[in-house]
Each structure stands twice: as structure tokens, then as C-alpha cells.
Design an enzyme around this catalytic site. Structure first.
Site, PDB file in Angstrom:
ATOM      1  N   TRP A  61       0.830  -1.196   0.000  1.00 21.46           N
ATOM      2  CA  TRP A  61       0.000   0.000   0.000  1.00 21.46           C
ATOM      3  C   TRP A  61       0.863   1.244   0.000  1.00 21.46           C
ATOM      4  CZ3 TRP A  61      -2.938   1.176   5.210  1.00 21.46           C
ATOM      5  CH2 TRP A  61      -2.104   0.982   6.298  1.00 21.46           C
ATOM      6  N   ASN A  62       0.211   2.374  -0.333  1.00 19.76           N
ATOM      7  CA  ASN A  62       0.922   3.637  -0.493  1.00 19.76           C
ATOM      8  C   ASN A  62       0.132   4.773   0.150  1.00 19.76           C
ATOM      9  OD1 ASN A  62       2.979   2.758  -2.674  1.00 19.76           O
ATOM     10  ND2 ASN A  62       1.007   2.211  -3.584  1.00 19.76           N
ATOM     11  N   HIS A  69      -6.664  19.699  -7.732  1.00 14.64           N
ATOM     12  CA  HIS A  69      -6.844  20.034  -9.145  1.00 14.64           C
ATOM     13  C   HIS A  69      -5.716  19.429  -9.978  1.00 14.64           C
ATOM     14  CE1 HIS A  69     -10.152  22.843  -8.251  1.00 14.64           C
ATOM     15  NE2 HIS A  69      -9.506  22.939  -7.098  1.00 14.64           N
ATOM     16  N   HIS A  73     -10.123  16.298 -13.105  1.00 12.61           N
ATOM     17  CA  HIS A  73     -10.651  16.723 -11.812  1.00 12.61           C
ATOM     18  C   HIS A  73     -11.909  17.572 -11.979  1.00 12.61           C
ATOM     19  CE1 HIS A  73      -7.931  20.143 -12.824  1.00 12.61           C
ATOM     20  NE2 HIS A  73      -8.867  20.869 -12.228  1.00 12.61           N
ATOM     21  N   ASP A  75     -14.041  20.830 -10.707  1.00 14.40           N
ATOM     22  CA  ASP A  75     -13.994  22.152 -10.068  1.00 14.40           C
ATOM     23  C   ASP A  75     -15.351  22.427  -9.426  1.00 14.40           C
ATOM     24  OD1 ASP A  75     -11.454  22.623 -11.087  1.00 14.40           O
ATOM     25  OD2 ASP A  75     -12.142  23.903 -12.717  1.00 14.40           O
ATOM     26  N   HIS A  79     -14.399  26.927  -5.703  1.00 17.29           N
ATOM     27  CA  HIS A  79     -13.029  27.035  -6.215  1.00 17.29           C
ATOM     28  C   HIS A  79     -12.671  28.469  -6.613  1.00 17.29           C
ATOM     29  CE1 HIS A  79      -9.398  26.281  -8.436  1.00 17.29           C
ATOM     30  NE2 HIS A  79      -9.961  26.342  -9.629  1.00 17.29           N
ATOM     31  N   HIS A 207     -14.022  30.212 -15.484  1.00 14.05           N
ATOM     32  CA  HIS A 207     -14.090  29.999 -14.041  1.00 14.05           C
ATOM     33  C   HIS A 207     -15.004  31.039 -13.389  1.00 14.05           C
ATOM     34  CE1 HIS A 207     -10.525  27.412 -14.540  1.00 14.05           C
ATOM     35  NE2 HIS A 207     -10.738  26.987 -13.302  1.00 14.05           N
TER      36      HIS A 207
END
Length: 257
Positions: A61-62, A69, A73, A75, A79, A207
Site C-alpha cells: 500500500w501507499n 486540481h 478533476h 472544479d 473554487h 471559471h
């Protein structure tokens, strides 16, 4: 047979295809890089915790290190300053995360001009051919830019004047946010705005207008060429980060035939 059973049978038989629109996450996944003095997001990185060794003999595992973002992804309205009182990513309506997808293809125009901007007239022409944009659904902007997605320099396409990537005009951004029936807008580029959008009025108009109208953005999409202009169903799966401005997301589409 129930509706959901019919969908599952169709997916197993191939009558409905499941198309993955997501950019894989790795350290080389392109990210938006802002000039000084602005803060930048982290690149995606795995930190190994154990791999069948004395740190954990039976498991691998990590930890993951990344920004909200990074890669494909979502928004959220919060944001952007215009949507600062809006929803965070954990509050995304399920009716937005699963919705109809309209795909507008401007690949030829972008191939001729990397700074190409989508205009209201382009969307109106699409509607004249395919019908109105879906109420509460998504407009996905196909530009062919995802073909550059494994080469960060080509994806950014920057020179001494800044990045040259396709986007949306100020008027089209305002129209999509305030007059169109969609709840979200998706692109193949690193952000929903054009590379030159810092110089627009207002800056980063996509945006500014979308987030200010409580609408949502999707970026770094792939495989939009596998989707028809209408008829696909989009499934967006972000992490429900409480207070988050966005999240890496797995994005799938259901396509008939």
C-alpha cells in the site's frame, strides 16, 4: 426486467459501452503551473508504505500526495472567488454527477489555431443540428487536445507569451453560465479556460462565470472522440472532500451501441 437490470445486461452484452474519460494519475501527469508569486499544486506522487516486506509482510500500500486540481478533476463553485459562498466538492448534487452529455467537436478549428475560442454561435449551430443542450447535464468540449496529454510541454504549449491552448470566449462563458441549461462544462485541457484567459475581461472568464453561477467544471478529459454528440450519460466520481475546492475524479460515460 427492471431498468437497472436492463442496463447491466446491456453493459455485459456490449449494447451499452462504458468509456473511460479519465487521465491516469502518475508523477508525469500534466498540472496547471502558475507563474510567481502564485502558489502551485502538487504533482501526483506515491509514497510506498510496504510491499510484502518487513513493513507489512502480506500487503502492498501507499500514501498518495497530490492536489485537488491534478489530472482529470472536478472544479466546485467554491473554487473561484465568484462562487466563494457556493458548494464545495463534497456537496456536489448527485443529479449533477450523473447526467446527460452533449459533445461539441471543434477539433478541426483547434488544429488550425491552438488559441481557438468557442463562441455562442458555435453552440447555437450545434443546437440547430442536434437539439437543445441537456437540462442539468454537461457540455463537453472536444478539441483533440488530449492527444498531447502524455507530453507536459506539448500539453501546456507555452512560449514567451504564455500558454496557447483552446478555450471559451468571454461572451460564451457568460452565456453558458447564465443562459444555458447545463450544470457543468468539461474540457480536454488542463483547465476550463483558454491559455490566454489571464488577459480576458474578466480574467479566467470561464471559471468566473461558471463558478459564480453555481456550475461545475471538468478538466483533462480523454476519449471524447468515442462519444456521440448526444445520447451519452456522464458519471463523475470525485472524492467527497469536505470543504474541498475540487477533487481528482474518475469520469465514465455510458454510450449505446
Amino acid at each position: 426486467m427492471s431498468v437497472l437490470s436492463a442496463v447491466l445486461d446491456a453493459a455485459r452484452s456490449g449494447a451499452v459501452r462504458i468509456v473511460d474519460l479519465t487521465t491516469p494519475l502518475r508523477e508525469t501527469t500534466p498540472i496547471l503551473e502558475l507563474p510567481p508569486p502564485f502558489a502551485n499544486t502538487s504533482r501526483f506522487r506515491l509514497e510506498e508504505l510496504s510491499r510484502y516486506d518487513d513493513r507489512g509482510p502480506a500487503w502492498y500500500w501507499n500514501d498518495i500526495h497530490t492536489g485537488e486540481h491534478t489530472g482529470t478533476h472536478l472544479d466546485a463553485p467554491v473554487h473561484w472567488v465568484s462562487g466563494k459562498d457556493g458548494l464545495d466538492v463534497s456537496q456536489a448534487p448527485l443529479s449533477t454527477l450523473v447526467g446527460a452529455a452533449a459533445v461539441i467537436d471543434m477539433t478541426a478549428q483547434v488544429e488550425a489555431d491552438a488559441d481557438f475560442l468557442l463562441e455562442v454561435e458555435h453552440v447555437r449551430a450545434w443546437e440547430a443540428e442536434h437539439g437543445p443542450l441537456p437540462e442539468g447535464g454537461w457540455l463537453l468540449y472536444r478539441t483533440g487536445w488530449s492527444a498531447r496529454g502524455d507530453d507536459a510541454a506539448a500539453f501546456a504549449n507555452a512560449d514567451e507569451n504564455g500558454p496557447h491552448t483552446p478555450g471559451v470566449s468571454v461572451e460564451c462563458a457568460r452565456w453558458l453560465a447564465q443562459e444555458s441549461p447545463i450544470s457543468g462544462f468539461g474540457v480536454e485541457t488542463v483547465g476550463t479556460d483558454a491559455g490566454a484567459a489571464a488577459g480576458f475581461d474578466p480574467p479566467f472568464a470561464c471559471h468566473d462565470f461558471l463558478m459564480g453561477a453555481d456550475k461545475w467544471g471538468l478538466t483533462s478529459l480523454r476519449n471524447l472522440d468515442a462519444l456521440p454528440p448526444t445520447g451519452a450519460v456522464l458519471i463523475v466520481c470525485p472524492l467527497p472532500i469536505v470543504g474541498g475546492s475540487g477533487s481528482p475524479a474518475r469520469v465514465l460515460a455510458l454510450v449505446e451501441g
